[in-house]
Design a protein around this motif. Structure first.
Motif, PDB file in Angstrom:
ATOM      1  N   ALA A 549       0.847  -1.190   0.000  1.00  0.00           N
ATOM      2  CA  ALA A 549       0.000   0.000   0.000  1.00  0.00           C
ATOM      3  C   ALA A 549       0.881   1.238   0.000  1.00  0.00           C
ATOM      4  O   ALA A 549       1.953   1.259   0.618  1.00  0.00           O
ATOM      5  CB  ALA A 549      -0.917   0.008   1.213  1.00  0.00           C
ATOM      6  N   ARG A 550       0.420   2.255  -0.714  1.00  0.00           N
ATOM      7  CA  ARG A 550       1.073   3.566  -0.699  1.00  0.00           C
ATOM      8  C   ARG A 550       0.064   4.549  -0.138  1.00  0.00           C
ATOM      9  O   ARG A 550      -0.904   4.928  -0.803  1.00  0.00           O
ATOM     10  CB  ARG A 550       1.512   3.956  -2.111  1.00  0.00           C
ATOM     11  CG  ARG A 550       2.379   5.206  -2.162  1.00  0.00           C
ATOM     12  CD  ARG A 550       2.919   5.441  -3.574  1.00  0.00           C
ATOM     13  NE  ARG A 550       3.985   6.411  -3.577  1.00  0.00           N
ATOM     14  CZ  ARG A 550       3.817   7.728  -3.767  1.00  0.00           C
ATOM     15  NH1 ARG A 550       2.590   8.207  -3.954  1.00  0.00           N
ATOM     16  NH2 ARG A 550       4.851   8.542  -3.749  1.00  0.00           N
ATOM     17  N   LEU A 551       0.274   4.925   1.117  1.00  0.00           N
ATOM     18  CA  LEU A 551      -0.685   5.727   1.860  1.00  0.00           C
ATOM     19  C   LEU A 551      -0.220   7.167   1.951  1.00  0.00           C
ATOM     20  O   LEU A 551       0.930   7.438   2.322  1.00  0.00           O
ATOM     21  CB  LEU A 551      -0.859   5.147   3.266  1.00  0.00           C
ATOM     22  CG  LEU A 551      -1.179   3.646   3.342  1.00  0.00           C
ATOM     23  CD1 LEU A 551      -1.190   3.184   4.789  1.00  0.00           C
ATOM     24  CD2 LEU A 551      -2.492   3.338   2.655  1.00  0.00           C
ATOM     25  N   GLN A 552      -1.119   8.082   1.625  1.00  0.00           N
ATOM     26  CA  GLN A 552      -0.790   9.508   1.698  1.00  0.00           C
ATOM     27  C   GLN A 552      -1.143  10.005   3.097  1.00  0.00           C
ATOM     28  O   GLN A 552      -2.297  10.294   3.409  1.00  0.00           O
ATOM     29  CB  GLN A 552      -1.544  10.292   0.630  1.00  0.00           C
ATOM     30  CG  GLN A 552      -1.123  11.743   0.531  1.00  0.00           C
ATOM     31  CD  GLN A 552      -1.801  12.470  -0.616  1.00  0.00           C
ATOM     32  OE1 GLN A 552      -2.867  12.054  -1.076  1.00  0.00           O
ATOM     33  NE2 GLN A 552      -1.199  13.546  -1.084  1.00  0.00           N
ATOM     34  N   LEU A 553      -0.124  10.089   3.953  1.00  0.00           N
ATOM     35  CA  LEU A 553      -0.342  10.530   5.321  1.00  0.00           C
ATOM     36  C   LEU A 553      -0.595  12.022   5.392  1.00  0.00           C
ATOM     37  O   LEU A 553      -1.323  12.503   6.264  1.00  0.00           O
ATOM     38  CB  LEU A 553       0.867  10.175   6.184  1.00  0.00           C
ATOM     39  CG  LEU A 553       1.266   8.692   6.216  1.00  0.00           C
ATOM     40  CD1 LEU A 553       2.441   8.487   7.162  1.00  0.00           C
ATOM     41  CD2 LEU A 553       0.088   7.812   6.612  1.00  0.00           C
ATOM     42  N   ALA A 554       0.035  12.755   4.508  1.00  0.00           N
ATOM     43  CA  ALA A 554      -0.147  14.201   4.385  1.00  0.00           C
ATOM     44  C   ALA A 554       0.130  14.550   2.934  1.00  0.00           C
ATOM     45  O   ALA A 554       0.589  13.705   2.153  1.00  0.00           O
ATOM     46  CB  ALA A 554       0.778  14.955   5.337  1.00  0.00           C
ATOM     47  N   GLN A 555      -0.112  15.789   2.564  1.00  0.00           N
ATOM     48  CA  GLN A 555       0.065  16.170   1.165  1.00  0.00           C
ATOM     49  C   GLN A 555       1.440  15.804   0.614  1.00  0.00           C
ATOM     50  O   GLN A 555       1.550  15.253  -0.482  1.00  0.00           O
ATOM     51  CB  GLN A 555      -0.179  17.676   1.009  1.00  0.00           C
ATOM     52  CG  GLN A 555      -0.078  18.176  -0.417  1.00  0.00           C
ATOM     53  CD  GLN A 555      -1.135  17.579  -1.324  1.00  0.00           C
ATOM     54  OE1 GLN A 555      -2.248  17.289  -0.877  1.00  0.00           O
ATOM     55  NE2 GLN A 555      -0.815  17.351  -2.596  1.00  0.00           N
TER      56      GLN A 555
END
Length: 835
Positions: A549-555
């Motif tokens: 998974a590639r999760l966008q924690l912040a912009q």
């Protein structure tokens, strides 16, 4: 905003404007337009005059369907104008192509027909892509605002790109760029392979960042990354592991059928899991093009090296929903050393069908043969004092009847279905059948520097090998929005099975060798093979489930998490004794993967990552009778990556640390106390650790208009528990660099390029006599290439390797064998036709 145009100098090899005047009518139109432009130029400033003249001239284009930015850039290159493109405007948009004769303005307008975009010429003559002005609302009523969001599906395909890099990777099965991948990655593109005339996989790897070549028995050579070996399990085809067997040795792979080679350096547990923490090599096959084409290549090189390739295909039906491609190649060559002569025919075919709007099926086949007369599998010995032999580079210690014959038949298929705009599922199948037959007289023995004696033919060796491999991979990938970010997910499963039937026999001989005047007929050619001394069946089964998974924690911050559970079982049984000679397995071994990527801006990112691999050692036993735990490899690295000029140039720099721990070590307190162990009667413990650490930097792509480069530098230090190098042939400093430049203006038919492979020296104790050191000095081997576009269909190219005729050893072994000279200066003349 970045300049998205590729110059006319770079593009005209395929799409040319040289057919202005290809008919009398078009010639007349062009003459009138240019005359009018010349009259107008007298009233304009010089820069504006040139721009007006260029915009009035007719440009003939034959551009196939492609992405919108690609079509715009190619037309700008044909017209010889500069075009600035904001990638956000063309993201996710396609073009039907362009065919016919147009002025610059007409061509751009035709390409953008039906789009809400326009191309506007500035005062200096450069063009810019802009959003079209909205039409004035009727009756003074305001129209509601409409927002359209589209993410461009970046393509990883390099065929016809003209580039030394790519905007996406396929080996991770998610749509990620090199910058978004938190590990060191290299992509050797189709253009780079063509420019450097790299036609075999070993040639590609020898020029890739961080690779060194080492010697293995009987002509089965192996490459090394970061001090660790790239074995069969480290190779993939179209992302499927376990489908290649000895691809740089006994079953060489011809690069004519491949679009690109994707290389990941460091532990690759998510991809292959059970392997050294060296990396992974993904070979990506060519696919049918949307346009019809017929490409032919013929070359002749030093030492009677002849090669021909044909690559043809395109749409089969009128709708273009069924497409095909056929590649055929034949190479017949001799070598710089005596006797050896090889022949290699290849046939490849693929069909691709759109079963529905969102469903695509591909079926393919490859047949490749490799016959080597005078097969040379042990190389040269050295003097007993460790020095290299003082002999000609043409010296070969073979018998005329030595032979290696390999045949491969490969069948593959994949089915891809797009569930919606964000999700897709894919299943890939591969089946390979191969046979190998070898016979050779084997020279061994260090040479006395005074008497020049000591090297002898000791045995005649026979080997018969049958290989059947099957691989399947199924995965689901997509993206979703949650908690204010966009996230990507991929889950899948894979299985690979290898069946190996191996037979060997040895016949004792004792024939001395005169290294200064070898006799290639010293031993009579055997008429029949002896009875097999070893006859075994081996089964290697590997299964796994994986996810990432590639999760966008912040912009600007992305967290990458993943892992693989692997099951492995290998068993080898003797047909002669019916006894099991090797047996090991590993169940549900987990190899994690984690990474962080922080975007400094749209072009630059910093990252760190941690990955693992494992290798089973269950054939060894502890004194308690338990199977030994697997050796565990890991790779930790941190670095910075840049994706510049809208993805046309990639840069990376990283520091890394690689470990392989828990390796099997003899339990000296329990020698001979494990009689039930198949590997050894001695008992073992987990104890040894190999380490490597270093720094790497790489740049690939277009430095300037028409100027491609692929260059990488590696600094590496390795050591074992005793502080010795774990890979004696791996130098501390290693540089690989290649470049090609299309000349400007009236010289645009010419391109020039070159490269260098440089490294520092190394030394290591000899296996036969640890008091004697084997060494090789540092070297820099330079190459040169140039090409000339004869017409819109034909191009001639000249490649010169080892330009300054450097004398060196490409592989260094021990005192008794395993030393191979690097190839002297060689020239290859190539003629390419594209229709």
């Amino acid at each position: 905003m970045t300049k998205g145009a590729k110059s006319a100098r770079q593009q005209r090899g395929k799409y040319t404007a040289s057919s202005i005047g290809s008919t009398a009518a078009s010639a007349a139109r062009a003459l009138v337009c240019m005359s009018l432009a010349g009259a107008l130029a007298a009233t304009l400033p010089p820069g504006e005059a040139r721009a007006q003249a260029a915009s009035a001239a007719l440009v003939e284009a034959q551009l196939p369907p492609a992405s919108l930015d690609q079509t715009l850039n190619r037309f700008a290159a044909l017209a010889g104008v500069e075009l600035a493109v904001d990638g956000a405007l063309t993201a996710g948009r396609n073009s039907a192509g362009l065919k016919g004769s147009f002025t610059v303005d007409q061509g751009f307008a035709e390409i953008l027909k039906g789009q809400d975009l326009v191309v506007v010429r500035g005062s200096g003559g450069a063009y810019t892509l802009r959003k079209a002005a909205a039409p004035a609302p009727e009756s003074g009523q305001a129209l509601p605002a409409v927002t359209v969001n589209a993410d461009a599906e970046r393509t990883a395909v390099t065929d016809q790109s003209g580039s030394y890099t790519t905007r996406a990777l396929s080996m991770g099965k998610m749509n990620q760029s090199i910058r978004e991948t938190p590990q060191s990655v290299t992509v050797v593109t189709r253009q780079q392979m063509d420019d450097q005339n790299m036609v075999q996989l070993d040639q590609v790897l020898a020029q890739a960042t961080g690779f060194t070549r080492t010697q293995r028995n009987f002509g089965s050579h192996t490459f090394v990354i970061r001090g660790f070996a790239i074995n069969n399990t480290n190779y993939l085809q179209d992302g499927v592991p376990g489908t290649a067997y000895d691809p740089t040795g006994w079953f060489p792979m011809d690069m004519a059928i491949y679009d690109r080679v994707e290389i990941l350096r460091g532990a690759s547990g998510l991809l292959v899991s059970a392997a050294d923490p060296s990396g992974a090599v993904n070979l990506v096959r060519k696919r049918p093009r949307a346009e019809r084409h017929f490409d032919v290549t013929a070359s002749v090189g030093s030492w009677n090296n002849y090669r021909t390739e044909v690559d043809a295909g395109g749409p089969i039906n009128a709708e273009g929903t069924l497409r095909g491609r056929v590649v055929a190649a034949y190479q017949d060559r001799k070598y710089f050393y005596d006797v050896t002569h090889s022949r290699e025919p290849l046939v490849y075919g693929i069909l691709e069908a759109d079963l529905a709007r969102d469903t695509k099926l591909a079926l393919g086949f490859r047949h490749q043969e490799n016959t080597v007369d005078g097969h040379w599998i042990f190389g040269l010995p050295r003097y007993s004092n460790g020095n290299a032999l003082d002999v000609s580079r043409s010296t070969s210690l073979v018998q005329d009847w030595n032979r290696n014959t390999a045949n491969v038949n490969e069948f593959f298929a994949d089915l891809e279905h797009k569930i919606d705009a964000d999700w897709k599922a894919k299943i890939t199948l591969n089946h390979t059948e191969g046979t190998l037959y070898q016979r050779a007289a084997l020279p061994r023995g260090a040479v006395d520097p005074v008497t020049l004696s000591g090297s002898r033919f000791y045995t005649i060796y026979y080997k018969q090998l049958g290989v059947i491999s099957d691989g399947v991979d199924a995965n689901l990938s997509g993206s979703f929005k949650a908690l204010g970010g966009t996230h990507q997910v991929m889950v899948g499963a894979s299985a690979a099975r290898l069946k190996l039937h191996s037979q060997t026999a040895n016949v004792s001989v004792n024939s001395p060798i005169n290294i200064n005047n070898p006799n290639y007929y010293a031993i009579a050619e055997p008429t029949t093979a002896p009875a097999w001394s070893a006859d075994t069946d081996a089964h290697d089964d590997r299964y796994g489930v994986y996810g990432s998974a590639r999760l966008q924690l912040a912009q600007p911050l992305h967290l990458l998490l993943g892992g693989r559970f692997s099951w492995l079982k290998y068993q080898e049984v003797s047909r002669l004794t019916r006894k099991t000679t090797s047996d090991y397995k590993q169940d549900a071994e987990f190899t994690p993967y984690a990474g962080l990527v922080y975007d400094l801006n749209k072009q630059w990112s910093v990252y760190t990552s941690y990955t693992k691999t494992f290798q089973p050692q269950s054939s060894y036993q502890t004194v308690g009778g338990a199977a030994l735990k697997p050796a565990v490899g890991s790779n930790v690295e941190a670095g910075i990556k840049g994706e510049l000029d809208n993805g046309r140039l990639n840069f990376s720099a990283a520091v890394f640390s690689v470990r392989k721990a828990n390796m099997a070590v003899v339990d000296v307190a329990n020698l001979g106390n494990c009689p039930n162990s198949l590997a050894s009667t001695d008992c073992y413990i987990n104890g040894s650790t190999y380490r490597s650490k270093g720094f790497e930097t790489e740049i690939s792509g277009e430095l300037a208009r028409g100027w491609n480069v692929a260059a990488g530098y590696t600094f590496l230090v390795t050591r074992d528990d005793q502080g010795q190098s774990i890979s004696g042939e791996t130098p501390h400093h290693l540089l690989r660099a290649s470049t090609n430049y299309r000349l400007p203006g009236e010289l645009s038919a010419w391109s020039v390029g070159g490269g260098v492979s440089a490294q520092t020296g190394y030394s290591f104790p000899s296996d036969e006599d640890t008091t004697t050191t084997t060494s090789e000095g540092g070297r820099a081997v330079w190459d040169f290439n140039t090409s000339y576009r004869i017409s819109k269909h034909w191009t001639a190219a000249l490649n010169i390797t080892n330009l300054f005729d450097k004398r060196y050893y490409a592989m260094v072994g021990g005192l008794s064998r395993g030393n191979y000279f690097g190839e002297p200066r060689a020239a290859t003349l190539t003629l390419r036709g594209n229709f």
